[in-house]
Design a protein around this motif. Structure first.
Motif, PDB file in Angstrom:
ATOM      1  N   ASP A  17       0.814  -1.220   0.000  1.00 21.38           N
ATOM      2  CA  ASP A  17       0.000   0.000   0.000  1.00 21.38           C
ATOM      3  C   ASP A  17       0.848   1.271   0.000  1.00 21.38           C
ATOM      4  OD1 ASP A  17       0.926   0.047   2.625  1.00 21.38           O
ATOM      5  OD2 ASP A  17      -1.029  -0.249   3.544  1.00 21.38           O
ATOM      6  N   GLU A  18       2.181   1.136   0.022  1.00 26.00           N
ATOM      7  CA  GLU A  18       3.087   2.282  -0.094  1.00 26.00           C
ATOM      8  C   GLU A  18       3.657   2.418  -1.510  1.00 26.00           C
ATOM      9  OE1 GLU A  18       5.490   2.824   3.911  1.00 26.00           O
ATOM     10  OE2 GLU A  18       5.393   0.682   3.417  1.00 26.00           O
ATOM     11  N   VAL A  39       6.155   5.042  -4.032  1.00 23.48           N
ATOM     12  CA  VAL A  39       7.317   4.665  -4.846  1.00 23.48           C
ATOM     13  C   VAL A  39       7.171   5.219  -6.257  1.00 23.48           C
ATOM     14  CG1 VAL A  39       8.592   2.741  -5.856  1.00 23.48           C
ATOM     15  CG2 VAL A  39       7.747   2.572  -3.500  1.00 23.48           C
ATOM     16  N   GLU A  40       5.990   5.032  -6.847  1.00 20.77           N
ATOM     17  CA  GLU A  40       5.780   5.525  -8.205  1.00 20.77           C
ATOM     18  C   GLU A  40       5.929   7.040  -8.279  1.00 20.77           C
ATOM     19  OE1 GLU A  40       2.490   5.376 -11.823  1.00 20.77           O
ATOM     20  OE2 GLU A  40       2.348   3.973 -10.145  1.00 20.77           O
ATOM     21  N   ALA A  41       5.392   7.745  -7.287  1.00 25.26           N
ATOM     22  CA  ALA A  41       5.512   9.206  -7.286  1.00 25.26           C
ATOM     23  C   ALA A  41       6.970   9.643  -7.203  1.00 25.26           C
ATOM     24  CB  ALA A  41       4.709   9.780  -6.118  1.00 25.26           C
ATOM     25  N   LEU A  42       7.769   8.939  -6.388  1.00 29.77           N
ATOM     26  CA  LEU A  42       9.186   9.295  -6.268  1.00 29.77           C
ATOM     27  C   LEU A  42       9.927   8.997  -7.574  1.00 29.77           C
ATOM     28  CD1 LEU A  42      11.681  10.191  -4.761  1.00 29.77           C
ATOM     29  CD2 LEU A  42      11.824   7.906  -3.731  1.00 29.77           C
ATOM     30  N   GLY A  90       8.134  -7.957 -12.901  1.00 29.08           N
ATOM     31  CA  GLY A  90       9.556  -7.828 -12.612  1.00 29.08           C
ATOM     32  C   GLY A  90       9.858  -7.567 -11.154  1.00 29.08           C
ATOM     33  N   PRO A  91       9.411  -6.414 -10.581  1.00 28.35           N
ATOM     34  CA  PRO A  91       9.767  -6.149  -9.186  1.00 28.35           C
ATOM     35  C   PRO A  91       8.994  -7.040  -8.222  1.00 28.35           C
ATOM     36  CG  PRO A  91       8.365  -4.398 -10.034  1.00 28.35           C
ATOM     37  CD  PRO A  91       8.720  -5.269 -11.198  1.00 28.35           C
ATOM     38  N   ARG A  92       9.723  -7.659  -7.314  1.00 27.59           N
ATOM     39  CA  ARG A  92       9.110  -8.495  -6.287  1.00 27.59           C
ATOM     40  C   ARG A  92       8.787  -7.683  -5.031  1.00 27.59           C
ATOM     41  NH1 ARG A  92      12.613 -12.733  -2.780  1.00 27.59           N
ATOM     42  NH2 ARG A  92      10.992 -13.353  -1.305  1.00 27.59           N
ATOM     43  N   ARG A  93       9.660  -6.727  -4.705  1.00 22.72           N
ATOM     44  CA  ARG A  93       9.473  -5.906  -3.496  1.00 22.72           C
ATOM     45  C   ARG A  93      10.322  -4.657  -3.626  1.00 22.72           C
ATOM     46  NH1 ARG A  93      12.856 -10.008   0.599  1.00 22.72           N
ATOM     47  NH2 ARG A  93      14.514 -10.404  -0.922  1.00 22.72           N
ATOM     48  N   TRP A  94       9.958  -3.645  -2.847  1.00 23.54           N
ATOM     49  CA  TRP A  94      10.643  -2.357  -2.843  1.00 23.54           C
ATOM     50  C   TRP A  94      11.123  -2.035  -1.437  1.00 23.54           C
ATOM     51  CZ3 TRP A  94      11.504   0.724  -7.130  1.00 23.54           C
ATOM     52  CH2 TRP A  94      10.845   0.334  -8.301  1.00 23.54           C
ATOM     53  N   ALA A 103      14.100   7.721  -0.781  1.00 22.89           N
ATOM     54  CA  ALA A 103      14.980   6.852  -1.583  1.00 22.89           C
ATOM     55  C   ALA A 103      14.326   5.483  -1.697  1.00 22.89           C
ATOM     56  CB  ALA A 103      16.363   6.728  -0.958  1.00 22.89           C
ATOM     57  N   VAL A 104      14.473   4.872  -2.871  1.00 18.03           N
ATOM     58  CA  VAL A 104      13.903   3.546  -3.103  1.00 18.03           C
ATOM     59  C   VAL A 104      14.862   2.692  -3.925  1.00 18.03           C
ATOM     60  CG1 VAL A 104      11.489   4.299  -2.994  1.00 18.03           C
ATOM     61  CG2 VAL A 104      12.679   4.290  -5.210  1.00 18.03           C
ATOM     62  N   ALA A 105      14.673   1.385  -3.845  1.00 20.01           N
ATOM     63  CA  ALA A 105      15.345   0.423  -4.710  1.00 20.01           C
ATOM     64  C   ALA A 105      14.536  -0.865  -4.655  1.00 20.01           C
ATOM     65  CB  ALA A 105      16.785   0.172  -4.270  1.00 20.01           C
TER      66      ALA A 105
END
Length: 235
Positions: free
Chosen positions: A117-118, A122-125, A141-145, A156-158
């Motif tokens: 729900d966060e 992530v998309e906005a950043l 592709g992405p499993r988790r952030w 910051a994200v990855a």
């Protein structure tokens, strides 16, 4: 030329991390295929890292035979730049970096895996800090952030994205423009890479060859750089 059916068969035919990573396409439901010729391997990986990829490794003459057999328009063929230089019949389209490491890396504090729900945050950043990212929430592709917050603000994200058996894959790294220069990229990459190393034993990523600041971060975290070339489509 023989058909390979599993990631283990790919690894036995050629242990290069690049093709072992692509071999996730042979898992059930992924729609991939792989072949070996001499000491070389080719893996067709549909949708891998947002492209229909043909990933190859091995001696140049054997790679050339696999390209003749399996390179098609629309398949992004990837080889190491060293191999590409020995294949004048297959012109280069672009060169970028593949970085990899093994071993262990202690994840730092102050970083956590985000709840789904966060992911809107992530998309906005990403839209603000890295609009051309190859990794986006809720895409294949992405499993988790992972994320770092400054108060209530995600800064910051990855992502753990396109990880394969035996090789975790780091992507989607972005830092808010107002929070750069504070070491956040190093911290979040260390967190994700450390987790992936613990889970898979190896970790890899792709990086723009011109992105010197990012390459310096990854070098500090123990990654080594190899130039990888995307070949032009066959005529």
């Amino acid at each position: 030329m023989r058909v390979l059916h599993t990631p283990d068969e790919v690894a036995a035919a050629n242990p290069d991390p690049l093709v072992r990573w692509a071999a996730q396409a042979l898992l059930p439901g992924r729609g991939g295929a792989a072949w070996a010729h001499g000491g070389a391997v080719a893996v067709h990986a549909p949708g891998l890292n947002r492209h229909d990829r043909l990933v190859l490794a091995g001696p140049a003459d054997d790679v050339a035979a696999l390209l003749d057999a399996h390179h098609r328009p629309g398949r992004a063929a990837l080889v190491t730049a060293e191999t590409a230089a020995a294949l004048p019949r297959f012109p280069a389209k672009a060169t970028f970096g593949w970085m990899e490491r093994a071993g262990t890396l202690t994840p730092p504090g102050g970083v956590r895996w985000l709840h789904e729900d966060e992911w809107d945050d992530v998309e906005a950043l990403l839209r603000k800090a890295s609009p051309h990212s190859y990794v986006w929430p809720r895409e294949r592709g992405p499993r988790r952030w992972a994320g770092i917050h400054d108060g209530a603000t995600l800064v910051a994200v990855a992502a753990d994205a396109w990880s394969a058996p035996g090789i975790g894959f780091l992507g989607g790294v972005a830092t808010h423009p107002d929070h750069r220069g504070l070491g956040l990229s190093t911290r979040i990459c260390a967190f994700v890479a450390g987790t992936l190393l613990a889970e898979h034993g190896e970790c890899a990523l792709m990086v723009d060859a011109a992105n010197a600041p990012a390459i310096r971060v990854y070098h500090r975290l123990g990654f080594t750089y190899r130039a990888v070339t995307a070949l032009k489509d066959p005529a």
